[in-house]
Design an enzyme around this catalytic site. Sequence first.
Site, PDB file in Angstrom:
ATOM      1  N   HIS A 193       0.852  -1.196   0.000  1.00 20.56           N
ATOM      2  CA  HIS A 193       0.000   0.000   0.000  1.00 20.56           C
ATOM      3  C   HIS A 193       0.884   1.241   0.000  1.00 20.56           C
ATOM      4  O   HIS A 193       1.674   1.469   0.928  1.00 20.56           O
ATOM      5  CB  HIS A 193      -0.936  -0.021   1.206  1.00 20.56           C
ATOM      6  CG  HIS A 193      -1.981  -1.086   1.071  1.00 20.56           C
ATOM      7  ND1 HIS A 193      -2.495  -1.789   2.123  1.00 20.56           N
ATOM      8  CD2 HIS A 193      -2.595  -1.573  -0.049  1.00 20.56           C
ATOM      9  CE1 HIS A 193      -3.398  -2.659   1.673  1.00 20.56           C
ATOM     10  NE2 HIS A 193      -3.460  -2.541   0.353  1.00 20.56           N
ATOM     11  N   ARG A 214       0.755   4.437   0.434  1.00 19.94           N
ATOM     12  CA  ARG A 214       0.818   5.515   1.425  1.00 19.94           C
ATOM     13  C   ARG A 214       1.394   5.071   2.764  1.00 19.94           C
ATOM     14  O   ARG A 214       1.623   5.908   3.647  1.00 19.94           O
ATOM     15  CB  ARG A 214      -0.594   6.074   1.638  1.00 19.94           C
ATOM     16  CG  ARG A 214      -1.619   5.068   2.165  1.00 19.94           C
ATOM     17  CD  ARG A 214      -3.026   5.639   2.035  1.00 19.94           C
ATOM     18  NE  ARG A 214      -4.061   4.697   2.448  1.00 19.94           N
ATOM     19  CZ  ARG A 214      -5.366   4.936   2.296  1.00 19.94           C
ATOM     20  NH1 ARG A 214      -5.778   6.053   1.721  1.00 19.94           N
ATOM     21  NH2 ARG A 214      -6.259   4.055   2.697  1.00 19.94           N
ATOM     22  N   ARG A 273      -3.280   4.618  -2.310  1.00 16.69           N
ATOM     23  CA  ARG A 273      -3.124   3.293  -1.706  1.00 16.69           C
ATOM     24  C   ARG A 273      -2.712   2.202  -2.719  1.00 16.69           C
ATOM     25  O   ARG A 273      -1.863   1.364  -2.441  1.00 16.69           O
ATOM     26  CB  ARG A 273      -4.469   2.902  -1.083  1.00 16.69           C
ATOM     27  CG  ARG A 273      -4.623   1.444  -0.667  1.00 16.69           C
ATOM     28  CD  ARG A 273      -6.034   1.223  -0.137  1.00 16.69           C
ATOM     29  NE  ARG A 273      -6.360  -0.175   0.045  1.00 16.69           N
ATOM     30  CZ  ARG A 273      -6.204  -0.854   1.179  1.00 16.69           C
ATOM     31  NH1 ARG A 273      -5.681  -0.274   2.223  1.00 16.69           N
ATOM     32  NH2 ARG A 273      -6.548  -2.115   1.257  1.00 16.69           N
ATOM     33  N   ARG A 289      -5.550  -7.308  -2.483  1.00 18.06           N
ATOM     34  CA  ARG A 289      -6.781  -8.040  -2.800  1.00 18.06           C
ATOM     35  C   ARG A 289      -6.592  -8.849  -4.077  1.00 18.06           C
ATOM     36  O   ARG A 289      -7.528  -9.417  -4.603  1.00 18.06           O
ATOM     37  CB  ARG A 289      -7.960  -7.069  -3.005  1.00 18.06           C
ATOM     38  CG  ARG A 289      -8.317  -6.227  -1.805  1.00 18.06           C
ATOM     39  CD  ARG A 289      -8.850  -7.061  -0.642  1.00 18.06           C
ATOM     40  NE  ARG A 289      -9.203  -6.201   0.492  1.00 18.06           N
ATOM     41  CZ  ARG A 289      -8.323  -5.735   1.380  1.00 18.06           C
ATOM     42  NH1 ARG A 289      -7.032  -6.058   1.285  1.00 18.06           N
ATOM     43  NH2 ARG A 289      -8.724  -4.970   2.379  1.00 18.06           N
ATOM     44  N   SER A 310       0.643  -0.375   7.476  1.00 15.17           N
ATOM     45  CA  SER A 310       0.209   0.484   8.569  1.00 15.17           C
ATOM     46  C   SER A 310      -1.231   0.910   8.261  1.00 15.17           C
ATOM     47  O   SER A 310      -1.608   0.951   7.091  1.00 15.17           O
ATOM     48  CB  SER A 310       1.115   1.715   8.705  1.00 15.17           C
ATOM     49  OG  SER A 310       0.931   2.628   7.649  1.00 15.17           O
ATOM     50  N   GLU A 364       0.431  -4.636  11.216  1.00 17.79           N
ATOM     51  CA  GLU A 364      -0.107  -3.278  11.031  1.00 17.79           C
ATOM     52  C   GLU A 364       0.599  -2.397  12.064  1.00 17.79           C
ATOM     53  O   GLU A 364       0.413  -2.593  13.270  1.00 17.79           O
ATOM     54  CB  GLU A 364      -1.616  -3.240  11.248  1.00 17.79           C
ATOM     55  CG  GLU A 364      -2.424  -3.995  10.211  1.00 17.79           C
ATOM     56  CD  GLU A 364      -2.603  -3.248   8.898  1.00 17.79           C
ATOM     57  OE1 GLU A 364      -2.184  -2.073   8.809  1.00 17.79           O
ATOM     58  OE2 GLU A 364      -3.170  -3.840   7.966  1.00 17.79           O
TER      59      GLU A 364
HETATM   60  O1  0X9 Z   1      -6.899  -4.007   4.237  1.00 21.62           O
HETATM   61  C1  0X9 Z   1      -5.742  -4.389   4.130  1.00 21.62           C
HETATM   62  O2  0X9 Z   1      -5.262  -4.760   3.066  1.00 21.62           O
HETATM   63  C2  0X9 Z   1      -4.845  -4.405   5.359  1.00 21.62           C
HETATM   64  N1  0X9 Z   1      -5.034  -3.219   6.136  1.00 21.62           N
HETATM   65  S1  0X9 Z   1      -4.534  -1.774   5.573  1.00 21.62           S
HETATM   66  O3  0X9 Z   1      -5.081  -0.757   6.441  1.00 21.62           O
HETATM   67  N2  0X9 Z   1      -2.958  -1.710   5.707  1.00 21.62           N
HETATM   68  O4  0X9 Z   1      -4.911  -1.624   4.231  1.00 21.62           O
HETATM   69  C3  0X9 Z   1      -5.187  -5.563   6.249  1.00 21.62           C
HETATM   70  C4  0X9 Z   1      -5.355  -6.874   5.583  1.00 21.62           C
HETATM   71  C5  0X9 Z   1      -5.299  -7.951   6.595  1.00 21.62           C
HETATM   72  N3  0X9 Z   1      -6.274  -8.938   6.508  1.00 21.62           N
HETATM   73  C6  0X9 Z   1      -7.562  -8.861   6.943  1.00 21.62           C
HETATM   74  N4  0X9 Z   1      -8.054  -7.813   7.488  1.00 21.62           N
HETATM   75  N5  0X9 Z   1      -8.308  -9.898   6.765  1.00 21.62           N
HETATM   76 ZN    ZN Z   2      -1.843  -1.775   4.012  1.00 21.23          ZN
END
Ligand code: 0X9
Ligand code: ZN
Length: 509
Positions: A172, A174, A229, A242, A294, A365
């Site tokens: 990510h 940022r 992001r 994702r 983060s 994180e």
């Molecule tokens: O959403 C994300 O990709 C991650 N958080 S962020 O704020 N750095 O973007 C966390 C992903 C971790 N996995 C789950 N939350 N299931």
């Molecule tokens: Zn992230």
Amino acid sequence: MSLVSAWSIVLALDPDPVQARAEVYRDHRLVEVWAPDGDALARLLALQVDPWQDTPRPGWVPLRVSPQVWPSLLAGAWSLRVLDDDLAESVAQEGARLALRTPGQAGGDFFTDFHTLDEIDAWLDAYVAGNPELASITEVGSSIEGRTIRALRIAAAGDDPRPGVIVTAGQHAREWVSVSSALYVADQLATRAAEPEIAAMLAAVTITIVPVVNPDGYVYTWTDERLWRKNRRDGIGVDTNRNWGVGWGGEGASLDPAAENYAGSAAFSEPETEALREWIEADDALVAHVDVHSFGELVLYPWGHLYEVTDDDATLSATATDIADAMSAFGEDYTPLQGVNLYPAAGNAIDWTYGAAELFAYTMELRPNFNAPEAEQGFVIAPEQIVAVGDEVFAGLWVVLQSAATPSEAGDTSTGGVGSSTGDGASSGDVAASSTGAADSSGGTGGSGGEGTSTGTTAALDDGSTTSGAAADADTGGCSCDQRGTARPWAALWLLLALRRRRVTRGAR
Ligand code: 0X9
Ligand code: ZN
């Protein structure tokens, strides 16, 4: 002269894109909005806000709100708290500081501020030049815009193959402190390579660090939009976290290209994830993965896309607890959590590295947490935090390294050794940060945050092979204990389960 007036002079002479990019966020607010249930959350997210905890759960939801959307938020009579009423200010202040900073040198003042991609590349080159017997750089692949994704491999002379741990950061764009922390870990390993326990670790494991997985996005945060992001696919971007192939396109991922959590057109549609996938699949020695992000002060483990526990839940959750304890030894409060219990995030990296590549995998994180004071909120954080956060990451990673490096006999223990000399999380953090004096002189490197953890992780080694070198010499003390001295008699069971799973998944390929 104040920083701001110095900046005004610089601006008058030469309008700078670093300042211009702050204007993108003029009157954008960071707010927390109360969304008590799923319906409220859906209505809130439909307002074109930027969730800073994307795909958030009901409750207080942190969001960036543009001035265009602000009136509708007010009209909707939401309960809200304003954490920052003009994000342009923090971005501008940071831009002013960055414009005046020096690039920084390896071994010098590099960690006094954040760095551009060019500066990072120069630092990496200098690192390898200065540590030729320890480090090398390999090209993992190329980004959409043709930038090189680089991997720094760190290992001292020793027997190969040996277990490998891969650290990825900067998926990510940022999340700058993830990048700085990955580099800081590399710096610590080299500058402290003569310390006995670090030397032993460097002989026992290979550490691969990919500090900037998403170089296009990272560059874009320096030139145009500080709070970008995703990667830069078609100027709209794909959320690389994702885009991985386990659970791709499921809950917590969007198929709308405009969304911050857009999963892409297919699993591994993006060169950044595809390159890493090939790299990881080609490295049979890898046993663990740490993906650094983060913010939120969390240590997450799979699954992140399923409301089910993994076959290795005991190992993963125990290790995540040990990692969080080690990271919390400096005063912050890191929480271990199965990823899906934060929110579902289908197609995230660690679900693939665990589920497909069979690594023990964790997401860190980093700072701040969601309760930090206003001035410390979010992705734009003070440069004074770089070393502090880096120490936390080093301490947490040390737990993973110990697990990777420790022999896998069931019943093996680790009450002594580096990082666990007094049996609490604080000692682990202290040692991992800098206090070599705290190392157990009778032990080796293998003393870890829980032998159950070590056993489970090392069980992922090919064919149950174990490591050689000083890491295998840890004082075992004859007791199956974790960092707090708690007995973990199920260690042998973990080993059996982990080995069985590995055979099953391998057979299925
Ligand atoms: O959403 C994300 O990709 C991650 N958080 S962020 O704020 N750095 O973007 C966390 C992903 C971790 N996995 C789950 N939350 N299931
Ligand atoms: Zn992230």
